[in-house]
Design an enzyme around this catalytic site. Structure first.
Site, PDB file in Angstrom:
ATOM      1  N   CYS A   1     -49.769  19.188 -73.358  1.00 31.97           N
ATOM      2  CA  CYS A   1     -50.402  19.179 -72.027  1.00 31.97           C
ATOM      3  C   CYS A   1     -50.646  20.585 -71.498  1.00 31.97           C
ATOM      4  O   CYS A   1     -51.473  20.775 -70.620  1.00 31.97           O
ATOM      5  CB  CYS A   1     -49.537  18.394 -71.056  1.00 31.97           C
TER       6      CYS A   1
ATOM      7  N   HIS B   1     -46.663  11.998 -64.763  1.00 31.15           N
ATOM      8  CA  HIS B   1     -47.865  12.849 -64.720  1.00 31.15           C
ATOM      9  C   HIS B   1     -49.051  11.994 -65.199  1.00 31.15           C
ATOM     10  O   HIS B   1     -49.595  12.201 -66.293  1.00 31.15           O
ATOM     11  CB  HIS B   1     -47.645  14.066 -65.628  1.00 31.15           C
TER      12      HIS B   1
ATOM     13  N   ASP C   1     -44.262  18.613 -75.376  1.00 35.04           N
ATOM     14  CA  ASP C   1     -44.342  19.281 -74.078  1.00 35.04           C
ATOM     15  C   ASP C   1     -43.194  20.287 -74.020  1.00 35.04           C
ATOM     16  O   ASP C   1     -42.285  20.264 -74.874  1.00 35.04           O
ATOM     17  CB  ASP C   1     -44.239  18.237 -72.941  1.00 35.04           C
TER      18      ASP C   1
ATOM     19  N   ARG D   1     -59.165  16.956 -68.639  1.00 34.31           N
ATOM     20  CA  ARG D   1     -58.591  16.727 -67.307  1.00 34.31           C
ATOM     21  C   ARG D   1     -59.725  16.674 -66.268  1.00 34.31           C
ATOM     22  O   ARG D   1     -59.741  15.826 -65.386  1.00 34.31           O
ATOM     23  CB  ARG D   1     -57.613  17.859 -66.928  1.00 34.31           C
TER      24      ARG D   1
ATOM     25  N   ARG E   1     -48.811  17.498 -55.895  1.00 34.55           N
ATOM     26  CA  ARG E   1     -47.860  17.818 -56.969  1.00 34.55           C
ATOM     27  C   ARG E   1     -46.535  18.138 -56.278  1.00 34.55           C
ATOM     28  O   ARG E   1     -46.401  19.190 -55.641  1.00 34.55           O
ATOM     29  CB  ARG E   1     -48.358  19.000 -57.797  1.00 34.55           C
TER      30      ARG E   1
ATOM     31  N   GLN F   1     -52.541  13.471 -66.427  1.00 30.82           N
ATOM     32  CA  GLN F   1     -52.422  14.097 -67.747  1.00 30.82           C
ATOM     33  C   GLN F   1     -52.542  13.043 -68.849  1.00 30.82           C
ATOM     34  O   GLN F   1     -53.330  13.186 -69.788  1.00 30.82           O
ATOM     35  CB  GLN F   1     -51.070  14.827 -67.850  1.00 30.82           C
TER      36      GLN F   1
HETATM   37  N1   CP Z   1     -50.945  20.213 -67.742  1.00 33.17           N
HETATM   38  C1   CP Z   1     -50.899  20.578 -66.463  1.00 33.17           C
HETATM   39  O1   CP Z   1     -50.718  19.759 -65.540  1.00 33.17           O
HETATM   40  O2   CP Z   1     -51.067  21.917 -66.245  1.00 33.17           O
HETATM   41  P1   CP Z   1     -50.836  22.721 -64.905  1.00 33.17           P
HETATM   42  O3   CP Z   1     -49.358  22.719 -64.632  1.00 33.17           O
HETATM   43  O4   CP Z   1     -51.368  24.076 -65.169  1.00 33.17           O
HETATM   44  O5   CP Z   1     -51.572  22.019 -63.784  1.00 33.17           O
HETATM   45  N1  NVA Z   2     -43.195  18.618 -68.102  1.00 27.69           N
HETATM   46  C1  NVA Z   2     -43.903  19.754 -67.579  1.00 27.69           C
HETATM   47  C2  NVA Z   2     -45.348  19.469 -67.450  1.00 27.69           C
HETATM   48  C3  NVA Z   2     -46.182  20.599 -66.929  1.00 27.69           C
HETATM   49  C4  NVA Z   2     -47.629  20.244 -66.805  1.00 27.69           C
HETATM   50  C5  NVA Z   2     -43.312  20.135 -66.238  1.00 27.69           C
HETATM   51  O1  NVA Z   2     -43.023  19.238 -65.432  1.00 27.69           O
HETATM   52  O2  NVA Z   2     -43.098  21.320 -65.995  1.00 27.69           O
END
Ligand code: CP
Ligand code: NVA
Length: 298
Positions: free
Chosen positions: A256, A128, A216, A284, A101, A131
């Protein structure tokens, strides 16, 4: 049974068959514990916070008989300037897969170029994919994918929205994006999806006949400086009871997570019977088990 790509960086790199194979494998592995990845290790590299991704990937590795290393970049030499290229080359000498990530999508692509093992995108500023795969799997379970209409509303220049667009395009799912003109999806995603997804700033037009209403956060990780402006700009796009009434009467609500209750969604909607956000989060785990199995099993 293998995916056509070595890495999972973008749903745009997958075929429809790949996605169907992921879903079929998720069904097969559902709530099963096995030893398919025995003695295998997944390195999980986090530059940003995570609850769901961190836990679901680690549990998925445990349920497949393997092990996951929870590596936050602050603990790695990457935080002191070690090149992405060197980190990728070295880490991949020790492990069988990497889930990362990162902020920069370019860095993730570079990681994949220099890794000898599969690299999985656990979220970048741009995409993502895990997701979106779990989300479409959830919709398949709740509604089926035929004749379903998914509406994403809010900030559309957003990693989750981009991957949902890729996934709906690949699976021929009817999707509409509803956002102010300032927050359109990235041009690259419009090209990838051949303008097959309707984009509008009209809430009533988008929500008409919607089976799924998805939103989101308005302030993604790394955008904290723009928070005030984005919250003001996106306020009319909040998913509240009035907005949900514009969708079909049996429409479901998806997010999400993490949600910013009172901003992009009200408590009343996210806590309502229409909300499937916890099933979505659970999926997930099931979908990522399939991804790990398909990418890492010899
Ligand atoms: N939706 C998602 O990716 O959650 P986290 O940021 O908690 O991993
Ligand atoms: N769009 C959000 C998704 C988190 C899972 C972010 O990038 O913070």
């Amino acid at each position: 049974m293998k995916l056509s790509a070595k890495h999972l960086i973008s749903i745009n790199d997958l075929t429809k068959k790949d996605i169907e194979l992921i879903f079929k494998t998720a069904d097969k592995l559902y709530r099963r514990k096995l030893s398919a990845l025995r003695q295998k290790t997944l390195a999980m590299i986090f530059e940003k916070s995570s609850t769901r991704t961190r836990i679901s990937f680690e549990v998925a590795m445990t349920q497949l008989g393997g092990h996951a290393l929870d590596l936050t970049t602050t603990k790695l030499q990457a935080s002191r300037g070690e090149a992405v290229k060197d980190t990728a080359a070295v880490v991949s000498r020790y492990v069988d897969g990497i889930m990362a990530r990162l902020y920069s999508h370019e860095h993730l692509l570079e990681m994949a170029r220099h890794s000898s093992v599969p690299v999985i995108n656990g979220l970048t500023d741009f995409l993502h994919p895990c997701q979106a795969l779990a989300d479409l799997y959830t919709i398949k379970k709740k509604k089926g994918l035929k004749n379903v209409k998914l509406v994403y509303i809010g900030d559309a220049n957003n990693n989750v929205c981009h991957s949902l667009m890729h996934c709906c395009h690949k699976l021929d799912v009817n999707m509409a994006v509803c956002c102010p003109k300032k927050y359109l999806p990235d041009e690259q995603i419009m090209k990838n999806t051949h303008n097959s997804i309707k984009i509008t700033d009209s809430i009533s037009e988008a929500l008409k006949d919607a089976d799924v209403v998805y939103t989101d956060t308005w302030v993604s990780m790394g955008q904290e400086k723009e928070a005030k402006k984005k919250i003001a700009d996106l306020k009319p796009y909040q998913v509240n009871s009035k907005l949900m009434h514009l969708a079909k009467s049996d429409a479901i609500f998806m997010h999400c997570l993490p949600a910013h209750r009172g901003q992009e969604v009200t408590d009343k909607v996210i806590d309502s019977e229409k909300s499937v956000v916890y099933d979505q989060a659970e999926n997930r785990l099931h979908v990522q088990k399939a991804i790990l199995y398909l990418l890492m099993k010899k």
